[in-house]
Design a protein around this motif. Structure first.
Motif, PDB file in Angstrom:
ATOM      1  N   ASP A 145       0.829  -1.205   0.000  1.00  0.00           N
ATOM      2  CA  ASP A 145       0.000   0.000   0.000  1.00  0.00           C
ATOM      3  C   ASP A 145       0.864   1.254   0.000  1.00  0.00           C
ATOM      4  OD1 ASP A 145      -2.721  -1.310   0.545  1.00  0.00           O
ATOM      5  OD2 ASP A 145      -1.478  -2.100   2.159  1.00  0.00           O
ATOM      6  N   VAL A 146       2.071   1.121   0.545  1.00  0.00           N
ATOM      7  CA  VAL A 146       3.008   2.240   0.657  1.00  0.00           C
ATOM      8  C   VAL A 146       4.383   1.778   0.185  1.00  0.00           C
ATOM      9  CG1 VAL A 146       4.093   3.902   2.219  1.00  0.00           C
ATOM     10  CG2 VAL A 146       1.767   3.095   2.685  1.00  0.00           C
ATOM     11  N   ILE A 147       5.044   2.624  -0.596  1.00  0.00           N
ATOM     12  CA  ILE A 147       6.430   2.374  -0.991  1.00  0.00           C
ATOM     13  C   ILE A 147       7.258   3.574  -0.555  1.00  0.00           C
ATOM     14  CG2 ILE A 147       8.046   2.020  -2.893  1.00  0.00           C
ATOM     15  CD1 ILE A 147       5.797   0.724  -4.468  1.00  0.00           C
ATOM     16  N   GLY A 148       8.317   3.313   0.202  1.00  0.00           N
ATOM     17  CA  GLY A 148       9.188   4.388   0.660  1.00  0.00           C
ATOM     18  C   GLY A 148      10.595   4.216   0.127  1.00  0.00           C
ATOM     19  N   MET A 149      11.174   5.297  -0.376  1.00  0.00           N
ATOM     20  CA  MET A 149      12.539   5.238  -0.897  1.00  0.00           C
ATOM     21  C   MET A 149      13.385   6.344  -0.298  1.00  0.00           C
ATOM     22  SD  MET A 149      12.409   6.798  -4.776  1.00  0.00           S
ATOM     23  CE  MET A 149      10.859   6.048  -5.248  1.00  0.00           C
ATOM     24  N   SER A 150      14.689   6.102  -0.260  1.00  0.00           N
ATOM     25  CA  SER A 150      15.597   7.061   0.348  1.00  0.00           C
ATOM     26  C   SER A 150      16.851   7.214  -0.503  1.00  0.00           C
ATOM     27  CB  SER A 150      15.981   6.587   1.757  1.00  0.00           C
ATOM     28  OG  SER A 150      16.934   7.449   2.344  1.00  0.00           O
ATOM     29  N   ALA A 151      17.409   8.426  -0.470  1.00  0.00           N
ATOM     30  CA  ALA A 151      18.699   8.721  -1.096  1.00  0.00           C
ATOM     31  C   ALA A 151      19.403   9.749  -0.228  1.00  0.00           C
ATOM     32  CB  ALA A 151      18.526   9.241  -2.520  1.00  0.00           C
ATOM     33  N   SER A 152      20.705   9.702  -0.230  1.00  0.00           N
ATOM     34  CA  SER A 152      21.475  10.586   0.635  1.00  0.00           C
ATOM     35  C   SER A 152      22.091  11.749  -0.148  1.00  0.00           C
ATOM     36  CB  SER A 152      22.567   9.790   1.356  1.00  0.00           C
ATOM     37  OG  SER A 152      23.333  10.631   2.191  1.00  0.00           O
ATOM     38  N   MET A 153      23.054  11.465  -0.983  1.00  0.00           N
ATOM     39  CA  MET A 153      23.762  12.507  -1.715  1.00  0.00           C
ATOM     40  C   MET A 153      23.032  12.836  -3.020  1.00  0.00           C
ATOM     41  SD  MET A 153      25.975  12.954   0.521  1.00  0.00           S
ATOM     42  CE  MET A 153      27.018  14.187  -0.289  1.00  0.00           C
ATOM     43  N   LEU A 154      23.364  13.979  -3.592  1.00  0.00           N
ATOM     44  CA  LEU A 154      22.678  14.433  -4.803  1.00  0.00           C
ATOM     45  C   LEU A 154      22.828  13.439  -5.946  1.00  0.00           C
ATOM     46  CD1 LEU A 154      21.078  16.624  -6.245  1.00  0.00           C
ATOM     47  CD2 LEU A 154      23.225  17.767  -6.804  1.00  0.00           C
ATOM     48  N   LYS A 155      24.000  12.822  -6.063  1.00  0.00           N
ATOM     49  CA  LYS A 155      24.227  11.872  -7.148  1.00  0.00           C
ATOM     50  C   LYS A 155      23.221  10.738  -7.109  1.00  0.00           C
ATOM     51  CE  LYS A 155      27.886   9.194  -9.391  1.00  0.00           C
ATOM     52  NZ  LYS A 155      29.320   8.801  -9.332  1.00  0.00           N
ATOM     53  N   GLN A 156      22.908  10.264  -5.891  1.00  0.00           N
ATOM     54  CA  GLN A 156      21.896   9.223  -5.765  1.00  0.00           C
ATOM     55  C   GLN A 156      20.488   9.809  -5.883  1.00  0.00           C
ATOM     56  OE1 GLN A 156      24.694   9.163  -3.505  1.00  0.00           O
ATOM     57  NE2 GLN A 156      25.536   7.733  -5.003  1.00  0.00           N
ATOM     58  N   GLY A 157      20.325  11.027  -5.379  1.00  0.00           N
ATOM     59  CA  GLY A 157      19.031  11.681  -5.464  1.00  0.00           C
ATOM     60  C   GLY A 157      18.572  11.930  -6.886  1.00  0.00           C
ATOM     61  N   GLU A 158      19.517  12.046  -7.799  1.00  0.00           N
ATOM     62  CA  GLU A 158      19.172  12.258  -9.201  1.00  0.00           C
ATOM     63  C   GLU A 158      18.395  11.077  -9.787  1.00  0.00           C
ATOM     64  OE1 GLU A 158      22.979  12.967 -10.913  1.00  0.00           O
ATOM     65  OE2 GLU A 158      22.952  15.131 -10.495  1.00  0.00           O
ATOM     66  N   ARG A 159      18.515   9.938  -9.156  1.00  0.00           N
ATOM     67  CA  ARG A 159      17.807   8.754  -9.641  1.00  0.00           C
ATOM     68  C   ARG A 159      16.342   8.738  -9.210  1.00  0.00           C
ATOM     69  NH1 ARG A 159      21.939   5.025 -10.975  1.00  0.00           N
ATOM     70  NH2 ARG A 159      23.962   5.592 -10.089  1.00  0.00           N
ATOM     71  N   VAL A 160      16.006   9.514  -8.188  1.00  0.00           N
ATOM     72  CA  VAL A 160      14.685   9.431  -7.582  1.00  0.00           C
ATOM     73  C   VAL A 160      13.549   9.731  -8.563  1.00  0.00           C
ATOM     74  CG1 VAL A 160      13.173  10.421  -5.814  1.00  0.00           C
ATOM     75  CG2 VAL A 160      15.531   9.804  -5.239  1.00  0.00           C
ATOM     76  N   PRO A 161      13.614  10.808  -9.382  1.00  0.00           N
ATOM     77  CA  PRO A 161      12.491  11.067 -10.290  1.00  0.00           C
ATOM     78  C   PRO A 161      12.177   9.905 -11.223  1.00  0.00           C
ATOM     79  CG  PRO A 161      13.878  12.999 -10.132  1.00  0.00           C
ATOM     80  CD  PRO A 161      14.608  11.898  -9.439  1.00  0.00           C
ATOM     81  N   SER A 162      13.207   9.197 -11.705  1.00  0.00           N
ATOM     82  CA  SER A 162      12.942   8.066 -12.597  1.00  0.00           C
ATOM     83  C   SER A 162      12.282   6.918 -11.832  1.00  0.00           C
ATOM     84  CB  SER A 162      14.237   7.589 -13.251  1.00  0.00           C
ATOM     85  OG  SER A 162      15.146   7.070 -12.297  1.00  0.00           O
ATOM     86  N   TYR A 163      12.660   6.739 -10.568  1.00  0.00           N
ATOM     87  CA  TYR A 163      12.004   5.722  -9.741  1.00  0.00           C
ATOM     88  C   TYR A 163      10.530   6.087  -9.556  1.00  0.00           C
ATOM     89  CZ  TYR A 163      16.150   3.101  -8.125  1.00  0.00           C
ATOM     90  OH  TYR A 163      17.254   2.301  -8.035  1.00  0.00           O
ATOM     91  N   ILE A 164      10.275   7.350  -9.256  1.00  0.00           N
ATOM     92  CA  ILE A 164       8.897   7.803  -9.066  1.00  0.00           C
ATOM     93  C   ILE A 164       8.074   7.502 -10.309  1.00  0.00           C
ATOM     94  CG2 ILE A 164       7.407   9.816  -8.767  1.00  0.00           C
ATOM     95  CD1 ILE A 164       9.668  11.062  -7.094  1.00  0.00           C
ATOM     96  N   GLN A 165       8.610   7.859 -11.462  1.00  0.00           N
ATOM     97  CA  GLN A 165       7.875   7.655 -12.716  1.00  0.00           C
ATOM     98  C   GLN A 165       7.584   6.174 -12.952  1.00  0.00           C
ATOM     99  OE1 GLN A 165       9.796   9.251 -16.167  1.00  0.00           O
ATOM    100  NE2 GLN A 165       8.222   8.531 -17.583  1.00  0.00           N
ATOM    101  N   ARG A 166       8.597   5.337 -12.806  1.00  0.00           N
ATOM    102  CA  ARG A 166       8.414   3.908 -13.059  1.00  0.00           C
ATOM    103  C   ARG A 166       7.417   3.288 -12.079  1.00  0.00           C
ATOM    104  NH1 ARG A 166      12.758   1.248 -15.407  1.00  0.00           N
ATOM    105  NH2 ARG A 166      11.439  -0.615 -15.287  1.00  0.00           N
ATOM    106  N   LEU A 167       7.522   3.660 -10.827  1.00  0.00           N
ATOM    107  CA  LEU A 167       6.642   3.076  -9.824  1.00  0.00           C
ATOM    108  C   LEU A 167       5.201   3.545  -9.982  1.00  0.00           C
ATOM    109  CD1 LEU A 167       9.006   3.303  -6.734  1.00  0.00           C
ATOM    110  CD2 LEU A 167       8.168   1.193  -7.786  1.00  0.00           C
ATOM    111  N   MET A 168       5.029   4.819 -10.246  1.00  0.00           N
ATOM    112  CA  MET A 168       3.681   5.344 -10.356  1.00  0.00           C
ATOM    113  C   MET A 168       2.988   4.917 -11.646  1.00  0.00           C
ATOM    114  SD  MET A 168       2.800   6.784  -7.561  1.00  0.00           S
ATOM    115  CE  MET A 168       3.730   5.442  -6.785  1.00  0.00           C
ATOM    116  N   GLU A 169       3.756   4.648 -12.672  1.00  0.00           N
ATOM    117  CA  GLU A 169       3.155   4.120 -13.901  1.00  0.00           C
ATOM    118  C   GLU A 169       2.563   2.739 -13.662  1.00  0.00           C
ATOM    119  OE1 GLU A 169       6.317   4.157 -16.729  1.00  0.00           O
ATOM    120  OE2 GLU A 169       6.026   6.253 -17.298  1.00  0.00           O
ATOM    121  N   ARG A 170       3.216   1.989 -12.776  1.00  0.00           N
ATOM    122  CA  ARG A 170       2.785   0.612 -12.522  1.00  0.00           C
ATOM    123  C   ARG A 170       1.811   0.515 -11.354  1.00  0.00           C
ATOM    124  NH1 ARG A 170       0.821  -3.322 -11.728  1.00  0.00           N
ATOM    125  NH2 ARG A 170       1.470  -5.495 -12.065  1.00  0.00           N
ATOM    126  N   PHE A 171       1.951   1.409 -10.365  1.00  0.00           N
ATOM    127  CA  PHE A 171       1.143   1.316  -9.140  1.00  0.00           C
ATOM    128  C   PHE A 171       0.453   2.656  -8.881  1.00  0.00           C
ATOM    129  CE2 PHE A 171       4.897  -1.401  -8.696  1.00  0.00           C
ATOM    130  CZ  PHE A 171       4.291  -2.636  -8.606  1.00  0.00           C
TER     131      PHE A 171
END
Length: 219
Positions: A145-171
């Motif tokens: 029902d809930v998906i939580g993700m975390s990133a620390s530094m900006l380099k890893q944070g840059e990946r977050v929008p693509s994760y959001i898109q992929r996850l929300m397209e499916r769920f």
């Protein structure tokens, strides 16, 4: 509550017994899990990270402190939370947690997972450094029902929008929580993300408010 500075020193000393004693003193005083995690463990580890970045401590010191904090968190789960969890139904839903690919700092997301368990959620914690394909596979099979993700530094944070898109397209109906230190950086890249499908969690009070609103809204 024990001062953050004192607890920081305990972690840097690698004194697992003392670290546990400090935490149990707070438990005995009735301090909540959220206050222990957000008011003691988290700021101590942030201070240690800053000391390392400023070359006040070595990478060996930082690793010793992190290992000591990891031990404390694991012991808290088994000695404090499990007895509480076993006494209440896990009927608030399913929550899946992970850190984005290349993100090795999973202490924060583990704290969040424990808070969710204490609040009646069934939890799966996938830990650090998880490519989005594996998140999708797990989520398809487990239907959280809930998906939580975390990133620390900006380099890893840059990946977050693509994760959001992929996850929300499916769920489309799954609630998505985003957290991590990268959110405090001026160049974090969530301005183009669909905020109707996610909640940003930067402070413990924001998670508490989100949980309260979800209960009031009938999940």
């Amino acid at each position: 509550m024990e001062t953050v500075k004192n607890f920081t020193d305990v972690l840097l000393d690698g004194d697992q017994d003392k670290a546990w004693e400090v935490v149990m003193n707070e438990v005995d005083k009735g301090t909540s899990t959220e206050d222990i995690f957000y008011g003691l463990l988290t700021p101590a580890m942030v201070e240690i990270g800053q000391k390392w970045q400023e070359n006040e401590i070595s990478v060996a010191d930082e690793h010793l402190a992190t290992t000591t904090c990891d031990f404390t968190l694991a012991r808290y789960k088994h000695e404090v939370l499990l007895p509480r969890i076993q006494k209440k139904p896990q009927d608030q839903g399913r929550a899946l947690f992970f850190c984005v690919e290349k993100e090795e700092h999973d202490l924060g997301i583990r704290m969040i997972a424990q808070i969710f368990e204490e609040n009646g959620y069934k939890v799966r914690l996938m830990g650090a450094n998880l490519p989005v394909e594996f998140v999708l596979t797990m989520a398809v099979n487990w239907e959280p029902d809930v998906i939580g993700m975390s990133a620390s530094m900006l380099k890893q944070g840059e990946r977050v929008p693509s994760y959001i898109q992929r996850l929300m397209e499916r769920f489309e109906q799954t609630e998505l929580l985003i957290g991590g230190r990268f959110l405090s950086l001026p160049d974090q890249l969530l301005d183009k993300a669909d905020d109707s499908k996610m909640t940003i969690i930067q402070e413990g009070s924001e998670l508490s408010a989100w949980m309260a609103a979800r209960v009031e809204g009938g999940k």
